[in-house]
Motif scaffolding. Structure first.
Motif, PDB file in Angstrom:
ATOM      1  N   VAL A  76       0.855  -1.184   0.000  1.00 29.11           N
ATOM      2  CA  VAL A  76       0.000   0.000   0.000  1.00 29.11           C
ATOM      3  C   VAL A  76       0.891   1.233   0.000  1.00 29.11           C
ATOM      4  N   TYR A  77       0.441   2.254  -0.699  1.00 26.67           N
ATOM      5  CA  TYR A  77       1.211   3.480  -0.840  1.00 26.67           C
ATOM      6  C   TYR A  77       0.392   4.671  -0.338  1.00 26.67           C
ATOM      7  N   LEU A  78       1.105   5.709   0.060  1.00 26.73           N
ATOM      8  CA  LEU A  78       0.456   6.961   0.413  1.00 26.73           C
ATOM      9  C   LEU A  78       1.270   8.089  -0.208  1.00 26.73           C
ATOM     10  N   GLN A  79       0.714   8.689  -1.248  1.00 24.51           N
ATOM     11  CA  GLN A  79       1.345   9.847  -1.871  1.00 24.51           C
ATOM     12  C   GLN A  79       0.853  11.083  -1.138  1.00 24.51           C
ATOM     13  N   MET A  80       1.792  11.830  -0.578  1.00 22.80           N
ATOM     14  CA  MET A  80       1.458  13.011   0.212  1.00 22.80           C
ATOM     15  C   MET A  80       2.016  14.246  -0.473  1.00 22.80           C
ATOM     16  N   ASN A  81       1.139  15.111  -0.912  1.00 22.99           N
ATOM     17  CA  ASN A  81       1.530  16.348  -1.585  1.00 22.99           C
ATOM     18  C   ASN A  81       1.120  17.550  -0.743  1.00 22.99           C
ATOM     19  N   ASN A  82       1.744  18.684  -1.031  1.00 22.52           N
ATOM     20  CA  ASN A  82       1.433  19.926  -0.325  1.00 22.52           C
ATOM     21  C   ASN A  82       1.418  19.696   1.187  1.00 22.52           C
TER      22      ASN A  82
END
Length: 115
Positions: free
Chosen positions: A78-84
């Motif tokens: 599982v991935y979590l892309q965190m932007n801003n």
């Protein structure tokens, strides 16, 4: 032996991005829900995002529009892309994997966002 190996945490400036990964191994049952939680100092652990094996997602209001959860079922990851990213996103991030009636937790990875 069940293992959840997390990676991708670190120190980033506000407005930056990070991508967390959590690879699960040793789980003999089919994996259902995978998710990310976080715990900041002095606060309770809270849900960040979850994704079902059908691809349905749910996010905390505080991260909607900035974070994206995804999964690779073939890799049990599982991935979590965190932007801003914001300073208030600073916490230890934990992945959780649900398989049958069991929940498994990762060891946590630190995310620190400087202002």
């Amino acid at each position: 032996q069940v293992q959840l190996v997390e990676s991708g945490g670190g120190l980033v400036q506000a407005g930056g991005s990070l991508r967390l990964s959590c690879a699960a191994s040793g789980i003999i049952f089919s994996i259902n829900t995978m998710g990310w939680y976080r715990q900041a100092p002095g606060k309770q652990r809270e849900l960040v995002a979850v994704i079902t094996n059908g691809g349905n997602t749910n996010y905390a209001d505080s991260v909607k529009g900035r974070f994206t959860i995804s999964r690779d079922n073939a890799k049990n990851t599982v991935y979590l892309q965190m932007n801003n990213l914001k300073p208030e996103d600073t916490a230890v991030y934990y992945c959780k994997v649900g398989a049958w009636r069991y929940d498994y937790w990762g060891q946590g990875t630190q995310v620190t966002v400087s202002s």
